[in-house]
Design a protein around this motif. Structure first.
Motif, PDB file in Angstrom:
ATOM      1  N   HIS A 330       0.949 -15.130   3.890  1.00 27.96           N
ATOM      2  CA  HIS A 330       1.746 -15.244   2.658  1.00 27.96           C
ATOM      3  C   HIS A 330       1.263 -14.157   1.700  1.00 27.96           C
ATOM      4  CE1 HIS A 330       2.238 -19.606   3.879  1.00 27.96           C
ATOM      5  NE2 HIS A 330       3.471 -19.278   3.576  1.00 27.96           N
ATOM      6  N   ILE A 331       2.041 -13.112   1.508  1.00 26.64           N
ATOM      7  CA  ILE A 331       1.653 -12.023   0.623  1.00 26.64           C
ATOM      8  C   ILE A 331       2.679 -11.923  -0.496  1.00 26.64           C
ATOM      9  CG2 ILE A 331       1.011  -9.597   0.455  1.00 26.64           C
ATOM     10  CD1 ILE A 331      -0.712 -11.114   2.437  1.00 26.64           C
ATOM     11  N   ILE A 332       2.179 -11.775  -1.730  1.00 28.31           N
ATOM     12  CA  ILE A 332       3.051 -11.686  -2.899  1.00 28.31           C
ATOM     13  C   ILE A 332       2.909 -10.303  -3.523  1.00 28.31           C
ATOM     14  CG2 ILE A 332       3.603 -12.642  -5.171  1.00 28.31           C
ATOM     15  CD1 ILE A 332       2.256 -15.265  -4.242  1.00 28.31           C
ATOM     16  N   PHE A 333       4.047  -9.629  -3.681  1.00 37.20           N
ATOM     17  CA  PHE A 333       4.113  -8.372  -4.416  1.00 37.20           C
ATOM     18  C   PHE A 333       4.945  -8.661  -5.663  1.00 37.20           C
ATOM     19  CE2 PHE A 333       3.421  -7.189  -0.018  1.00 37.20           C
ATOM     20  CZ  PHE A 333       2.478  -6.175  -0.093  1.00 37.20           C
ATOM     21  N   SER A 334       4.271  -8.949  -6.770  1.00 36.50           N
ATOM     22  CA  SER A 334       4.976  -9.481  -7.930  1.00 36.50           C
ATOM     23  C   SER A 334       5.854  -8.455  -8.635  1.00 36.50           C
ATOM     24  CB  SER A 334       3.984 -10.093  -8.923  1.00 36.50           C
ATOM     25  OG  SER A 334       3.094  -9.114  -9.420  1.00 36.50           O
ATOM     26  N   ASP A 335       5.731  -7.164  -8.297  1.00 33.64           N
ATOM     27  CA  ASP A 335       6.687  -6.179  -8.808  1.00 33.64           C
ATOM     28  C   ASP A 335       8.094  -6.471  -8.304  1.00 33.64           C
ATOM     29  OD1 ASP A 335       4.913  -4.785 -10.301  1.00 33.64           O
ATOM     30  OD2 ASP A 335       4.892  -2.987  -9.054  1.00 33.64           O
ATOM     31  N   TYR A 336       8.168  -7.160  -7.158  1.00 32.98           N
ATOM     32  CA  TYR A 336       9.459  -7.380  -6.507  1.00 32.98           C
ATOM     33  C   TYR A 336       9.837  -8.847  -6.362  1.00 32.98           C
ATOM     34  CZ  TYR A 336       8.238  -2.630  -5.063  1.00 32.98           C
ATOM     35  OH  TYR A 336       7.853  -1.314  -5.058  1.00 32.98           O
ATOM     36  N   ALA A 337       8.861  -9.732  -6.293  1.00 32.19           N
ATOM     37  CA  ALA A 337       9.166 -11.139  -6.009  1.00 32.19           C
ATOM     38  C   ALA A 337       8.087 -12.031  -6.589  1.00 32.19           C
ATOM     39  CB  ALA A 337       9.275 -11.376  -4.498  1.00 32.19           C
ATOM     40  N   ALA A 338       8.467 -13.275  -6.842  1.00 28.31           N
ATOM     41  CA  ALA A 338       7.537 -14.234  -7.426  1.00 28.31           C
ATOM     42  C   ALA A 338       6.850 -15.097  -6.378  1.00 28.31           C
ATOM     43  CB  ALA A 338       8.269 -15.128  -8.422  1.00 28.31           C
ATOM     44  N   THR A 339       7.256 -14.958  -5.119  1.00 27.01           N
ATOM     45  CA  THR A 339       6.707 -15.777  -4.041  1.00 27.01           C
ATOM     46  C   THR A 339       6.392 -14.913  -2.824  1.00 27.01           C
ATOM     47  OG1 THR A 339       8.897 -16.246  -3.116  1.00 27.01           O
ATOM     48  CG2 THR A 339       8.067 -17.777  -4.771  1.00 27.01           C
ATOM     49  N   GLY A 340       5.699 -15.504  -1.853  1.00 24.00           N
ATOM     50  CA  GLY A 340       5.438 -14.812  -0.605  1.00 24.00           C
ATOM     51  C   GLY A 340       6.727 -14.544   0.150  1.00 24.00           C
ATOM     52  N   ASP A 341       6.822 -13.357   0.767  1.00 21.71           N
ATOM     53  CA  ASP A 341       8.042 -12.950   1.464  1.00 21.71           C
ATOM     54  C   ASP A 341       7.654 -12.094   2.662  1.00 21.71           C
ATOM     55  OD1 ASP A 341      10.415 -11.697   2.308  1.00 21.71           O
ATOM     56  OD2 ASP A 341      11.277 -11.735   0.302  1.00 21.71           O
ATOM     57  N   GLY A 342       7.901 -12.612   3.876  1.00 23.67           N
ATOM     58  CA  GLY A 342       7.506 -11.897   5.075  1.00 23.67           C
ATOM     59  C   GLY A 342       8.201 -10.559   5.235  1.00 23.67           C
ATOM     60  N   LEU A 343       9.508 -10.511   4.990  1.00 24.79           N
ATOM     61  CA  LEU A 343      10.245  -9.258   5.158  1.00 24.79           C
ATOM     62  C   LEU A 343       9.901  -8.252   4.064  1.00 24.79           C
ATOM     63  CD1 LEU A 343      13.728 -10.623   6.290  1.00 24.79           C
ATOM     64  CD2 LEU A 343      12.033  -9.410   7.691  1.00 24.79           C
ATOM     65  N   LEU A 344       9.683  -8.719   2.854  1.00 24.29           N
ATOM     66  CA  LEU A 344       9.244  -7.823   1.779  1.00 24.29           C
ATOM     67  C   LEU A 344       7.870  -7.242   2.106  1.00 24.29           C
ATOM     68  CD1 LEU A 344       9.536  -6.619  -1.076  1.00 24.29           C
ATOM     69  CD2 LEU A 344       8.585  -8.748  -1.967  1.00 24.29           C
ATOM     70  N   THR A 345       6.988  -8.068   2.649  1.00 23.47           N
ATOM     71  CA  THR A 345       5.670  -7.582   3.061  1.00 23.47           C
ATOM     72  C   THR A 345       5.805  -6.517   4.139  1.00 23.47           C
ATOM     73  OG1 THR A 345       4.636  -9.700   2.520  1.00 23.47           O
ATOM     74  CG2 THR A 345       3.431  -8.258   4.016  1.00 23.47           C
ATOM     75  N   LEU A 346       6.711  -6.735   5.085  1.00 16.27           N
ATOM     76  CA  LEU A 346       6.947  -5.746   6.136  1.00 16.27           C
ATOM     77  C   LEU A 346       7.420  -4.427   5.527  1.00 16.27           C
ATOM     78  CD1 LEU A 346       7.067  -4.954   9.091  1.00 16.27           C
ATOM     79  CD2 LEU A 346       9.316  -6.066   9.245  1.00 16.27           C
ATOM     80  N   MET A 347       8.288  -4.492   4.512  1.00 10.92           N
ATOM     81  CA  MET A 347       8.741  -3.268   3.843  1.00 10.92           C
ATOM     82  C   MET A 347       7.576  -2.528   3.191  1.00 10.92           C
ATOM     83  SD  MET A 347      11.997  -2.821   4.333  1.00 10.92           S
ATOM     84  CE  MET A 347      11.549  -3.395   5.974  1.00 10.92           C
ATOM     85  N   GLN A 348       6.638  -3.268   2.603  1.00  9.91           N
ATOM     86  CA  GLN A 348       5.499  -2.631   1.948  1.00  9.91           C
ATOM     87  C   GLN A 348       4.516  -2.053   2.964  1.00  9.91           C
ATOM     88  OE1 GLN A 348       5.709  -2.075  -1.411  1.00  9.91           O
ATOM     89  NE2 GLN A 348       7.703  -2.917  -0.823  1.00  9.91           N
ATOM     90  N   VAL A 349       4.394  -2.699   4.110  1.00 12.82           N
ATOM     91  CA  VAL A 349       3.570  -2.138   5.189  1.00 12.82           C
ATOM     92  C   VAL A 349       4.195  -0.835   5.693  1.00 12.82           C
ATOM     93  CG1 VAL A 349       2.841  -2.492   7.584  1.00 12.82           C
ATOM     94  CG2 VAL A 349       2.534  -4.323   5.904  1.00 12.82           C
ATOM     95  N   LEU A 350       5.516  -0.848   5.896  1.00  8.85           N
ATOM     96  CA  LEU A 350       6.207   0.365   6.343  1.00  8.85           C
ATOM     97  C   LEU A 350       6.087   1.474   5.301  1.00  8.85           C
ATOM     98  CD1 LEU A 350       9.404  -1.232   7.914  1.00  8.85           C
ATOM     99  CD2 LEU A 350       7.610   0.011   9.139  1.00  8.85           C
ATOM    100  N   ARG A 351       6.183   1.107   4.037  1.00  8.09           N
ATOM    101  CA  ARG A 351       6.027   2.094   2.972  1.00  8.09           C
ATOM    102  C   ARG A 351       4.633   2.733   3.014  1.00  8.09           C
ATOM    103  NH1 ARG A 351       7.646   3.687  -2.140  1.00  8.09           N
ATOM    104  NH2 ARG A 351       5.923   4.111  -3.586  1.00  8.09           N
TER     105      ARG A 351
END
Length: 450
Positions: A330-351
């Motif tokens: 469960h990873i939270i990137f609060s610039d983009y979302a208020a909760t953990g998001d698996g696909l958003l985390t994948l986007m940040q890993v790819l970035r």
């Protein structure tokens, strides 16, 4: 009425209390009443469990009985509902899901209008309303709350949100990626997302049948993904859980890359970009000591909270920190979302991979301290400090480790389990100490005694 909400909403076996028709309808009524006296609009999404449509309709029936309006998002990841609730101006969002549990379980997660998990005070108010209502189904019109075909507009909005998080300035290198969608809520949006950014993923577990969610697939069963990564010579593999709020990775050799390693690689990138507010990362007490040591070498402070991504989110907000999460993915990137998001985390890993022009194998290097985690089935949940045998075993372990490691004991928020975690420099030592504490638990409150 007994306490309904655990660390991640209401959870249990579908069709049995508290997920029987009467209780779920009462929850719907109480939810609408607590939100607003003026016809609140509530977005409802679900995962792929066979029981999801029934629970969705029961909840909507209760909401309608209190004058609320339910809008059906259909099958979407939990973080999609959280995002859309805030983005589209709903008064609340609800997800019908039991996350990584097997199909016969289900659950109800509630999100506020700002897209964060409901507060304990709000949950207690719903519990109080149900205790006053008593047993039996509420009086509601039979025809109210019937599900309508969800709009694909919600899915499109969520996909665009994820794509924007990658950044227009990022050019992805050619990557071969295997994606396991756990036969769950990401079975459509996961492949669509990766294809939309120019990748052609090897797909696993994208054919849900209502009963195969999380079955030998997803973030809790990585063997199939590891085989696919090796067989297809992938750069890495990505595994989501049933409701899409967590992500685990495998590097090109099939080695597991957990939440700690993802926090480390992404925090380093954020610091280089000058975006790491507070010079810190928030994690839980379960994160390995190696993460703390590695971050310190980068002059980044690790702050720890109790287990639960909602507690991570609260501490991130309090400290003005934009990245945090759990070892479980469960990873939270609060610039983009208020909760953990698996696909958003994948986007940040790819970035991170694209900007660093490096491989996941190297970027996610983290040599963890040996760690042992044991789950013990329990028949009761007393404060462990009141059980002398358990207290003595814990104190003996801490004395032997003498600051070289950690001992953590906590109850599961969703299952009748006591979790014992130990960490230290010597694996044989901590395995022996863990076994001693486990034996003390089993002999006093373990369910095997019954």
């Amino acid at each position: 009425m007994a306490k309904l909400f655990g660390t991640d909403g209401i959870r249990g076996e579908a069709y049995a209390p508290p997920l029987d028709r009467a209780t779920v309808q009462h929850v719907g009524r109480a939810l609408a009443n607590e939100l607003s006296p003026d016809a609140p609009r509530i977005l409802i999404g679900r995962d792929t469990r066979s029981s999801g449509a029934d629970l969705e309709n029961w909840l909507a029936t209760g909401i309608a009985a209190s004058g609320g309006t339910s809008v059906f998002a259909g099958v979407l990841p939990t973080p999609a509902v959280a995002f859309l609730t805030r983005d589209q101006g709903f008064d609340a969002g609800v997800v019908i899901s039991a996350s990584h549990n097997p199909y016969h379980d289900n659950g109800i997660k509630v999100f506020s209008a700002s897209g964060v998990k409901s507060s304990e005070a709000f949950e207690e108010a719903i519990e109080l309303a149900l205790s006053v209502a008593g047993a039996g189904a509420p009086e509601v019109p039979e025809e109210s709350g019937l599900s309508k075909t969800p709009s694909l507009h919600f899915e499109s909005l969520y996909l665009e949100h994820l794509k924007q998080s990658l950044g227009d300035d990022v050019s992805l290198p050619p990557l071969k990626l295997a994606l396991d969608c756990a036969n769950g809520a990401c079975y459509r949006v996961g492949p669509k997302l990766l294809e939309s950014i120019g990748l052609e993923p090897i797909l696993l577990a994208t054919e849900p049948d209502g009963e195969n969610i999380n079955r030998d697939c997803g973030s809790t069963h990585l063997d199939g993904l590891a085989e696919a990564v090796r067989r297809h010579a992938c750069d890495f593999g990505a595994a989501l859980d049933g409701d899409g709020d967590r992500l685990l990775l495998l590097d090109s050799t099939g080695r597991s890359v957990n939440g700690d390693a993802m926090l480390l690689m992404c925090a380093r990138r954020l610091k280089k970009e000058g975006r790491l507010t507070g010079s810190g990362v928030v994690a839980t007490v379960m994160s390995n000591m190696a993460l703390e040591v590695s971050l310190a070498q980068e002059d980044i402070t690790l702050y720890r909270t109790q287990v639960g991504d909602k507690f991570v989110a609260q501490d991130m907000d309090r400290r003005n920190i934009i990245i945090g999460g759990e070892q479980s993915g469960h990873i939270i990137f609060s610039d983009y979302a208020a909760t953990g998001d698996g696909l958003l985390t994948l986007m940040q890993v790819l970035r991170t991979i694209a900007i660093e022009r490096d491989t996941l194998d190297r970027l996610a290097e983290l040599d963890p301290f040996p760690q042992v985690l044991v789950n013990v089935s329990v028949s009761s949940r007393p404060d462990v400090r009141t059980v002398p045998e358990i207290t003595q075993a814990i104190e003996a372990a801490e004395a032997q480790l003498d600051g070289r490691g950690r001992v953590l004991i906590r109850y599961s928020g969703t299952e009748p389990l006591l979790r014992i975690m130990m960490e230290g420099p010597d694996s044989e030592e901590i395995e022996s100490l863990t076994a001693t504490v486990r034996d003390a638990v089993e002999s006093t409150i373990g369910s095997s005694r019954d």
